[in-house]
Design a protein around this motif. Sequence first.
Motif, PDB file in Angstrom:
ATOM      1  N   GLY A  45     -35.826   5.020  12.769  1.00 24.54           N
ATOM      2  CA  GLY A  45     -36.446   4.515  13.982  1.00 24.54           C
ATOM      3  C   GLY A  45     -35.606   3.482  14.687  1.00 24.54           C
ATOM      4  O   GLY A  45     -35.720   3.301  15.896  1.00 24.54           O
ATOM      5  N   HIS A  46     -34.723   2.802  13.939  1.00 23.25           N
ATOM      6  CA  HIS A  46     -33.842   1.831  14.564  1.00 23.25           C
ATOM      7  C   HIS A  46     -32.491   2.414  14.930  1.00 23.25           C
ATOM      8  O   HIS A  46     -31.598   1.680  15.299  1.00 23.25           O
ATOM      9  N   GLY A  47     -32.320   3.699  14.760  1.00 20.81           N
ATOM     10  CA  GLY A  47     -31.075   4.307  15.179  1.00 20.81           C
ATOM     11  C   GLY A  47     -29.955   4.183  14.183  1.00 20.81           C
ATOM     12  O   GLY A  47     -28.817   3.964  14.568  1.00 20.81           O
ATOM     13  N   GLY A  48     -30.256   4.310  12.892  1.00 22.28           N
ATOM     14  CA  GLY A  48     -29.200   4.292  11.896  1.00 22.28           C
ATOM     15  C   GLY A  48     -29.316   5.477  10.970  1.00 22.28           C
ATOM     16  O   GLY A  48     -29.715   5.310   9.823  1.00 22.28           O
ATOM     17  N   PRO A  49     -28.980   6.680  11.408  1.00 25.38           N
ATOM     18  CA  PRO A  49     -29.217   7.854  10.564  1.00 25.38           C
ATOM     19  C   PRO A  49     -28.319   7.916   9.340  1.00 25.38           C
ATOM     20  O   PRO A  49     -28.719   8.428   8.306  1.00 25.38           O
ATOM     21  N   PHE A  50     -27.098   7.346   9.445  1.00 24.96           N
ATOM     22  CA  PHE A  50     -26.200   7.442   8.294  1.00 24.96           C
ATOM     23  C   PHE A  50     -26.664   6.534   7.160  1.00 24.96           C
ATOM     24  O   PHE A  50     -26.689   6.940   5.988  1.00 24.96           O
ATOM     25  N   LEU A  51     -27.083   5.308   7.509  1.00 21.28           N
ATOM     26  CA  LEU A  51     -27.586   4.397   6.472  1.00 21.28           C
ATOM     27  C   LEU A  51     -28.861   4.958   5.849  1.00 21.28           C
ATOM     28  O   LEU A  51     -29.078   4.848   4.640  1.00 21.28           O
ATOM     29  N   SER A  52     -29.685   5.595   6.685  1.00 20.10           N
ATOM     30  CA  SER A  52     -30.903   6.187   6.167  1.00 20.10           C
ATOM     31  C   SER A  52     -30.611   7.339   5.216  1.00 20.10           C
ATOM     32  O   SER A  52     -31.244   7.466   4.167  1.00 20.10           O
ATOM     33  N   LEU A  53     -29.607   8.138   5.556  1.00 17.70           N
ATOM     34  CA  LEU A  53     -29.230   9.265   4.698  1.00 17.70           C
ATOM     35  C   LEU A  53     -28.657   8.763   3.379  1.00 17.70           C
ATOM     36  O   LEU A  53     -28.944   9.316   2.311  1.00 17.70           O
ATOM     37  N   VAL A  54     -27.860   7.692   3.450  1.00 13.92           N
ATOM     38  CA  VAL A  54     -27.299   7.109   2.234  1.00 13.92           C
ATOM     39  C   VAL A  54     -28.412   6.590   1.341  1.00 13.92           C
ATOM     40  O   VAL A  54     -28.428   6.819   0.122  1.00 13.92           O
TER      41      VAL A  54
ATOM     42  N   SER B  39     -35.837  -3.956  -0.191  1.00 11.74           N
ATOM     43  CA  SER B  39     -36.186  -4.690   1.032  1.00 11.74           C
ATOM     44  C   SER B  39     -34.985  -5.467   1.554  1.00 11.74           C
ATOM     45  O   SER B  39     -34.818  -5.617   2.777  1.00 11.74           O
ATOM     46  N   LEU B  40     -34.093  -5.925   0.646  1.00 11.27           N
ATOM     47  CA  LEU B  40     -32.871  -6.587   1.110  1.00 11.27           C
ATOM     48  C   LEU B  40     -31.944  -5.608   1.811  1.00 11.27           C
ATOM     49  O   LEU B  40     -31.299  -5.950   2.808  1.00 11.27           O
ATOM     50  N   PHE B  41     -31.904  -4.373   1.286  1.00 13.29           N
ATOM     51  CA  PHE B  41     -31.093  -3.342   1.946  1.00 13.29           C
ATOM     52  C   PHE B  41     -31.605  -3.065   3.352  1.00 13.29           C
ATOM     53  O   PHE B  41     -30.823  -2.986   4.308  1.00 13.29           O
ATOM     54  N   THR B  55     -19.886  -3.541  12.998  1.00  9.47           N
ATOM     55  CA  THR B  55     -18.898  -3.827  11.963  1.00  9.47           C
ATOM     56  C   THR B  55     -19.540  -4.412  10.716  1.00  9.47           C
ATOM     57  O   THR B  55     -18.907  -4.480   9.675  1.00  9.47           O
ATOM     58  N   PHE B  56     -20.788  -4.810  10.857  1.00  6.13           N
ATOM     59  CA  PHE B  56     -21.467  -5.401   9.707  1.00  6.13           C
ATOM     60  C   PHE B  56     -22.097  -4.340   8.816  1.00  6.13           C
ATOM     61  O   PHE B  56     -22.597  -4.664   7.755  1.00  6.13           O
ATOM     62  N   SER B  57     -22.056  -3.088   9.230  1.00  5.85           N
ATOM     63  CA  SER B  57     -22.885  -2.104   8.549  1.00  5.85           C
ATOM     64  C   SER B  57     -22.290  -1.595   7.250  1.00  5.85           C
ATOM     65  O   SER B  57     -22.867  -0.719   6.630  1.00  5.85           O
ATOM     66  N   SER B  58     -21.154  -2.133   6.811  1.00  8.07           N
ATOM     67  CA  SER B  58     -20.710  -1.753   5.476  1.00  8.07           C
ATOM     68  C   SER B  58     -21.307  -2.657   4.417  1.00  8.07           C
ATOM     69  O   SER B  58     -21.240  -2.336   3.232  1.00  8.07           O
ATOM     70  N   SER B  59     -21.902  -3.780   4.825  1.00  8.07           N
ATOM     71  CA  SER B  59     -22.479  -4.675   3.822  1.00  8.07           C
ATOM     72  C   SER B  59     -23.718  -4.101   3.137  1.00  8.07           C
ATOM     73  O   SER B  59     -23.899  -4.369   1.947  1.00  8.07           O
ATOM     74  N   PRO B  60     -24.605  -3.309   3.798  1.00 11.16           N
ATOM     75  CA  PRO B  60     -25.671  -2.687   3.014  1.00 11.16           C
ATOM     76  C   PRO B  60     -25.158  -1.712   1.963  1.00 11.16           C
ATOM     77  O   PRO B  60     -25.753  -1.607   0.879  1.00 11.16           O
ATOM     78  N   MET B  61     -24.026  -1.046   2.245  1.00 11.59           N
ATOM     79  CA  MET B  61     -23.474  -0.140   1.244  1.00 11.59           C
ATOM     80  C   MET B  61     -22.997  -0.907   0.010  1.00 11.59           C
ATOM     81  O   MET B  61     -23.231  -0.495  -1.127  1.00 11.59           O
ATOM     82  N   LEU B  62     -22.348  -2.058   0.247  1.00 12.07           N
ATOM     83  CA  LEU B  62     -21.883  -2.865  -0.886  1.00 12.07           C
ATOM     84  C   LEU B  62     -23.065  -3.419  -1.659  1.00 12.07           C
ATOM     85  O   LEU B  62     -23.056  -3.469  -2.894  1.00 12.07           O
TER      86      LEU B  62
END
Lengths: 173, 98
Positions: A45-54, B39-41, B55-62
């Motif tokens: 819903g916030h426009g992050g499909p890749f993070l959601s898929l991960v 919830s932190l993720f 550019t910050f979006s690699s931090s949830p992966m880590l």
Amino acid sequence: MTFIMYLVLFSFVLGLVAVASNPSPYFAALGLVVVAGMGCGVLVGHGGPFLSLVLFLIYLGGMLVVFAYSAALAAEPYPETWGSRPVVTYMVVYLAGVVLVSALFWGGWYESSWGSADELGEFSMFRGDMAGVALMYSAGGWMLVISAWVLLLTLFVVLELTRGLSRGALRAV
Amino acid sequence: MTPVHFAFSSTFMLGLAGLAFHRYHLLSALLCLEGMMLSLFIALSLWTLQLDSTTFSSSPMLLLAFSACEASAGLALLVATARTHGTDRLQSLNLLQC
């Protein structure tokens, strides 16, 4: 869309209430599956499909299988579901607490407004989060190396903990 | 504060309360920890997505990698406890100390 977003957020909180109200571990793992699925909905819903898929693939696919295995290890003859007395009590208490605190903030939040990434790029092939995650391989390479090192270290920690009772880090004294 | 912020803050606090108040099974405590990590993720991802700072979006992966480390160490402790004590109930851990 606003209604769907509110529904997903409510299910997100309700799923964690179901985890935190101390049922048997099988049912708590089921509640965690619900929480992870609803978290995927929030991210989409916030426009992050890749993070959601991960989140969906790694978290639900990897971790919850391991948790189901361990719930089988920690089995008990009379499991407590959300219908039994102490669990229902905790659920009511937690839900009442959440509702009270949300009533406290009710006037303050901007109603049904959420920003989403790449709002104008609806039909683009690359979303912003995908590009950001790809940055982990160029500029954030040292963090990638550190996290790979931490995962390797955790492998040895797990092997040492589950080695056996005769030798290793954990032994019968 | 938007409703999304309230949702992940309340899930973090609920996970913390469940971890603090319920100590019957070790696995229940681990599941509450997992909920807090989830919830932190969500919080870190929303930071990225709402502020459009990609550019910050690699931090949830880590964070997800470190959360996998935490979960595997906890499950190894659970397996070790089940092997030494036969169960994972925390009540039996301080019973018959030897």
